[in-house]
Design an enzyme around this catalytic site. Sequence first.
Site, PDB file in Angstrom:
ATOM      1  N   SER A   1       0.265   3.210  -3.331  1.00  0.00           N
ATOM      2  CA  SER A   1       0.056   4.590  -2.903  1.00  0.00           C
ATOM      3  C   SER A   1       1.125   5.431  -3.587  1.00  0.00           C
ATOM      4  O   SER A   1       1.273   5.352  -4.798  1.00  0.00           O
ATOM      5  CB  SER A   1       0.109   4.622  -1.370  1.00  0.00           C
ATOM      6  OG  SER A   1       0.117   5.908  -0.865  1.00  0.00           O
TER       7      SER A   1
ATOM      8  N   HIS B   1      -4.235   4.906  -3.437  1.00  0.00           N
ATOM      9  CA  HIS B   1      -4.643   5.987  -2.544  1.00  0.00           C
ATOM     10  C   HIS B   1      -4.574   7.313  -3.283  1.00  0.00           C
ATOM     11  O   HIS B   1      -3.522   7.692  -3.803  1.00  0.00           O
ATOM     12  CB  HIS B   1      -3.719   6.053  -1.323  1.00  0.00           C
ATOM     13  CG  HIS B   1      -3.795   4.842  -0.451  1.00  0.00           C
ATOM     14  ND1 HIS B   1      -2.880   4.588   0.540  1.00  0.00           N
ATOM     15  CD2 HIS B   1      -4.681   3.816  -0.398  1.00  0.00           C
ATOM     16  CE1 HIS B   1      -3.197   3.471   1.162  1.00  0.00           C
ATOM     17  NE2 HIS B   1      -4.280   2.975   0.598  1.00  0.00           N
TER      18      HIS B   1
ATOM     19  N   ASP C   1      -0.933  -0.178   4.574  1.00  0.00           N
ATOM     20  CA  ASP C   1      -2.126  -0.729   3.936  1.00  0.00           C
ATOM     21  C   ASP C   1      -1.705  -1.775   2.903  1.00  0.00           C
ATOM     22  O   ASP C   1      -0.766  -1.567   2.144  1.00  0.00           O
ATOM     23  CB  ASP C   1      -2.933   0.390   3.269  1.00  0.00           C
ATOM     24  CG  ASP C   1      -4.308  -0.060   2.799  1.00  0.00           C
ATOM     25  OD1 ASP C   1      -4.801  -1.096   3.269  1.00  0.00           O
ATOM     26  OD2 ASP C   1      -4.886   0.650   1.955  1.00  0.00           O
TER      27      ASP C   1
END
Length: 193
Positions: A14, A41, A134
Amino acid sequence: MTRDRWEAVVMGGSAGSLEALTAILPDLPENFPLPILAVVHLPADKKSMLPEVLRCKCRLRVCEAQDKEPIQPGTVYFAPPDYHLLVECDRHIALSYDEPLRFSRPSIDVLFESAADVYGESLVGVVLSGANSDGANGLATVLAGGGVGVVQSPGQAYSTAMPLAALEKCPTAEVMVPGEIAGYLKGLCNCDR
């Protein structure tokens, strides 16, 4: 471990992961034999520029994943914005618009878990810089299936939440800076620069 043992690499990140990817992917040689499937992301409402940005730096083919596309060796597949990226049992790509997981679509966990179901002990999972947890559960699934896990060193990550969550869940994972990750992947496959 022999070159033939490994079948695929999954990566996820991310915030700060572009910097890591820019250190890892261009260092892989054109004879790198494994497909790499990656989730980063990104905003759901904008076209991803990741493939374009990395394509001109890499010797491997870099593309945005397409639904039902066969997974090819030596290719880097990025999840498109707002779609989960999964691996089907026939080693094709599946894109899904299922609900976000931990507020994320695409989800790193979804990719890692689906790939672990298909590749088992032949899978390498890599968790990079990022601002949430995540990837931690997905990496645990990779390790539980007999694959190996690599986590970007939190001290070298722009955002430490994702690497720290992965290491808390997977304390046996290898910890490396991005430049070392590329060397590690090359070593697994016995491929030259």
